[in-house]
Design an enzyme around this catalytic site. Structure first.
Site, PDB file in Angstrom:
ATOM      1  N   LYS A 209      44.220  75.867  37.520  1.00  7.78           N
ATOM      2  CA  LYS A 209      43.583  74.753  38.227  1.00  7.78           C
ATOM      3  C   LYS A 209      44.142  74.609  39.651  1.00  7.78           C
ATOM      4  CE  LYS A 209      41.765  71.089  39.585  1.00  7.78           C
ATOM      5  NZ  LYS A 209      40.751  70.134  39.261  1.00  7.78           N
ATOM      6  N   CYS A 263      42.422  65.969  45.688  1.00 11.68           N
ATOM      7  CA  CYS A 263      42.622  67.195  44.903  1.00 11.68           C
ATOM      8  C   CYS A 263      43.058  68.334  45.807  1.00 11.68           C
ATOM      9  CB  CYS A 263      41.318  67.580  44.217  1.00 11.68           C
ATOM     10  SG  CYS A 263      40.614  66.211  43.322  1.00 11.68           S
TER      11      CYS A 263
HETATM   12  N1  SAJ Z   1      35.730  70.820  53.062  1.00 12.36           N
HETATM   13  C1  SAJ Z   1      35.684  71.412  54.305  1.00 12.36           C
HETATM   14  N2  SAJ Z   1      34.977  72.580  54.418  1.00 12.36           N
HETATM   15  C2  SAJ Z   1      34.318  73.134  53.374  1.00 12.36           C
HETATM   16  C3  SAJ Z   1      34.373  72.517  52.116  1.00 12.36           C
HETATM   17  C4  SAJ Z   1      35.096  71.345  51.988  1.00 12.36           C
HETATM   18  O1  SAJ Z   1      36.261  70.940  55.277  1.00 12.36           O
HETATM   19  O2  SAJ Z   1      33.688  74.179  53.568  1.00 12.36           O
HETATM   20  C5  SAJ Z   1      36.475  69.558  52.918  1.00 12.36           C
HETATM   21  C6  SAJ Z   1      35.594  68.384  52.492  1.00 12.36           C
HETATM   22  O3  SAJ Z   1      34.947  67.800  53.583  1.00 12.36           O
HETATM   23  C7  SAJ Z   1      36.604  67.491  51.835  1.00 12.36           C
HETATM   24  C8  SAJ Z   1      37.588  68.463  51.204  1.00 12.36           C
HETATM   25  O4  SAJ Z   1      37.398  69.702  51.862  1.00 12.36           O
HETATM   26  O5  SAJ Z   1      37.282  66.695  52.791  1.00 12.36           O
HETATM   27  C9  SAJ Z   1      37.424  68.673  49.725  1.00 12.36           C
HETATM   28  O6  SAJ Z   1      36.051  68.738  49.379  1.00 12.36           O
HETATM   29  P1  SAJ Z   1      35.469  69.756  48.294  1.00 12.36           P
HETATM   30  O7  SAJ Z   1      34.021  69.485  48.174  1.00 12.36           O
HETATM   31  O8  SAJ Z   1      35.833  71.138  48.631  1.00 12.36           O
HETATM   32  O9  SAJ Z   1      36.263  69.435  46.968  1.00 12.36           O
HETATM   33  P2  SAJ Z   1      36.589  68.103  46.120  1.00 12.36           P
HETATM   34  O10 SAJ Z   1      37.958  67.647  46.505  1.00 12.36           O
HETATM   35  O11 SAJ Z   1      35.499  67.122  46.130  1.00 12.36           O
HETATM   36  O12 SAJ Z   1      36.634  68.738  44.635  1.00 12.36           O
HETATM   37  C10 SAJ Z   1      37.484  69.830  44.382  1.00 12.36           C
HETATM   38  C11 SAJ Z   1      36.682  70.908  43.626  1.00 12.36           C
HETATM   39  N3  SAJ Z   1      37.460  72.146  43.551  1.00 12.36           N
HETATM   40  C12 SAJ Z   1      36.943  73.340  43.947  1.00 12.36           C
HETATM   41  O13 SAJ Z   1      35.842  73.439  44.437  1.00 12.36           O
HETATM   42  C13 SAJ Z   1      37.823  74.535  43.747  1.00 12.36           C
HETATM   43  C14 SAJ Z   1      36.315  70.402  42.235  1.00 12.36           C
HETATM   44  O14 SAJ Z   1      35.684  71.414  41.492  1.00 12.36           O
HETATM   45  C15 SAJ Z   1      37.580  69.925  41.510  1.00 12.36           C
HETATM   46  O15 SAJ Z   1      37.262  69.417  40.222  1.00 12.36           O
HETATM   47  C16 SAJ Z   1      38.197  68.821  42.332  1.00 12.36           C
HETATM   48  O16 SAJ Z   1      38.577  69.368  43.599  1.00 12.36           O
HETATM   49  C17 SAJ Z   1      39.412  68.297  41.603  1.00 12.36           C
HETATM   50  O17 SAJ Z   1      39.304  67.184  41.026  1.00 12.36           O
HETATM   51  O18 SAJ Z   1      40.422  68.978  41.540  1.00 12.36           O
END
Ligand code: SAJ
Length: 421
Positions: A209, A263
């Site tokens: 994870k 996360c």
């Molecule tokens: N972000 C970027 N660029 C991107 C993608 C995301 O800057 O290309 C930023 C987002 O704006 C945000 C942060 O990253 O601030 C996180 O967003 P996210 O959509 O990547 O992830 P979370 O935190 O909403 O959810 C993640 C997910 N993990 C993965 O995709 C590996 C989700 O599946 C997990 O369940 C969750 O973390 C968790 O609870 O751990």
């Protein structure tokens, strides 16, 4: 089916999990320390926003399949879905996991399955088992003994905004503290998950994870670093990444104002903490992403120097697009630091909230509709790529300085200048 499940923690993961299990026919008892949340769930209402969650909660509460309380009760399966933040020094804080475990200890009976879903540092599941056995010498982890209980980690994997779908469709990793724990827990998930349920041991499940979120953090750090390099070199980072991603084996993520949420910006620290001498790349990526809000702030300060008393429209506050969750949001960090500067007015537009969070309420910031925020703005700072903002009429950006951290502003508008970073 009369299998009873007790879920501790009714937040963004626990409540949707409770609702989905209840819909699948389990008898679910949810537990939370937040009495208001417990009260609203028992009324068939939700205290968090997640698409369609309100409808499912209403349905299962009305059907008597989901109840909530501040104390646990006896069950066949216990699931812990509580936060695992870090302390000031980036060391993992297991206080919630510990108190949630202690809260269920009096209710555990032989044959029960206890599952930790919270993202956790390596070794937490074993610690949880130790806490239980320390207080309950009548129970055991010995395979095939009649007083055996089963303890496993099955980390949640759902993406806010798509939780109900992903709870059912995603593959899951189950790692028990012994083989029978793994098998029993996997059987439970196989009864409602459509994806694969993969079996391993507890430590590997924990690191799996952390690795998933670290993969994303490191990839976003690459995008953020490239965007800052592009800013220096006057190259459009969005075009660059789009072009590079046309290579069949390249998939760079998107830059932004920083990495938010509870996360991705947290979990890599657990690996750094477990292997400080080895985790160089992971540590650096965290630092790159944590430094991005400061870089954005610097760009706004540069733009502000062109005006005497500039009006700044900040678009978006949540930690990512199309959700209302402001926790650990880089947009909130940037806006609150902006507010501490003098001689300007700040209008914030966040279509998913009706009032500013407490820490911003004390500052000199107005929550406004997007149109109003844009009307008088000299500088437009785009912080979140909400679908709503993609509909902004380019004419309303004319003659303004636009700082677009998410690359969504149409270039055919005629702003004074666009800094796409
Ligand atoms: N972000 C970027 N660029 C991107 C993608 C995301 O800057 O290309 C930023 C987002 O704006 C945000 C942060 O990253 O601030 C996180 O967003 P996210 O959509 O990547 O992830 P979370 O935190 O909403 O959810 C993640 C997910 N993990 C993965 O995709 C590996 C989700 O599946 C997990 O369940 C969750 O973390 C968790 O609870 O751990």
């Amino acid at each position: 089916m009369n299998v009873k499940v007790c879920i501790v923690g009714l937040g963004y993961i626990g409540l949707p999990t409770a609702a989905v299990l209840a819909e699948k026919g389990f008898l679910v008892h949810g537990v939370d320390v937040n009495e208001e949340a417990v009260h609203s769930i028992n009324n068939g209402e939700v205290h968090i926003y997640e698409p369609d969650l309100d409808k499912v909660v209403k349905k299962v509460v009305t059907a008597g399949k989901l109840t909530a309380d501040i104390v646990p009760m006896k069950a066949d399966i216990f699931i812990l879905a509580v936060p695992t933040p870090f302390k000031e020094n980036h060391k993992p804080d297991l206080a919630y996991v510990e108190s949630a475990t202690k809260s269920i200890i009096p209710y555990i009976e032989p044959g029960n399955i206890i599952i930790l879903e919270s993202t956790s540092p390596i070794g937490t599941t074993e610690k949880m088992a130790e806490w239980i056995l320390h207080e309950r010498t009548d129970l055991s982890m010995d395979e095939n003994k009649s007083n055996q209980i089963f303890v496993s980690h099955c980390p949640e994997r759902v993406l806010p905004g798509q939780i109900l779908k992903e709870l059912i469709e995603n593959d899951r990793t189950v790692g028990g503290i012994n083989k029978t724990s793994t098998q029993k827990t996997a059987e439970f998930y196989e009864s409602f998950v459509e994806g694969k349920v993969l079996q391993t041991n507890a430590k590997t499940a924990e690191l799996t994870k952390l690795t998933e979120n670290t993969y994303r953090d490191v990839n976003i750090a690459l995008a953020n670093e490239l965007s800052m390099i592009c800013d220096d070199l006057e190259i459009d980072a969005w075009e660059l990444i789009k072009l590079a991603n046309h290579h069949p084996r390249v998939n760079i993520l998107q830059p932004g104002p920083g990495v938010g949420g509870h996360c991705i910006a947290v979990d890599p620290w657990f690996i750094v903490d477990a292997a400080p001498k080895r985790a160089n790349l992971i540590h650096t990526a965290r630092n790159v992403n944590d430094a991005k809000p400061q870089f954005v702030l610097q760009k706004v300060k540069e733009a502000m120097r062109m005006f005497v008393n500039p009006s700044i429209a900040c678009l978006g506050l949540s930690f990512k697009a199309n959700i209302d969750d402001l926790r650990e949001s880089p947009a909130v960090e940037i806006v609150s630091k902006l507010a501490s500067l003098s001689n300007h007015s700040i209008y914030v537009s966040e279509p998913h909230i009706t009032q500013l969070p407490l820490n911003l309420q004390k500052l000199n910031i107005q929550l406004a509709g997007t149109e109003d925020a844009l009307k008088y703005a000299d500088i437009v700072l785009l912080l979140v790529e909400h679908d709503y903002f993609k509909l902004i009429d380019p004419i309303s950006l004319e003659n303004k300085i636009v700082i677009d951290t998410k690359g969504i502003v149409q270039m055919d508008s005629k702003p004074k200048a666009i800094k796409s970073i």
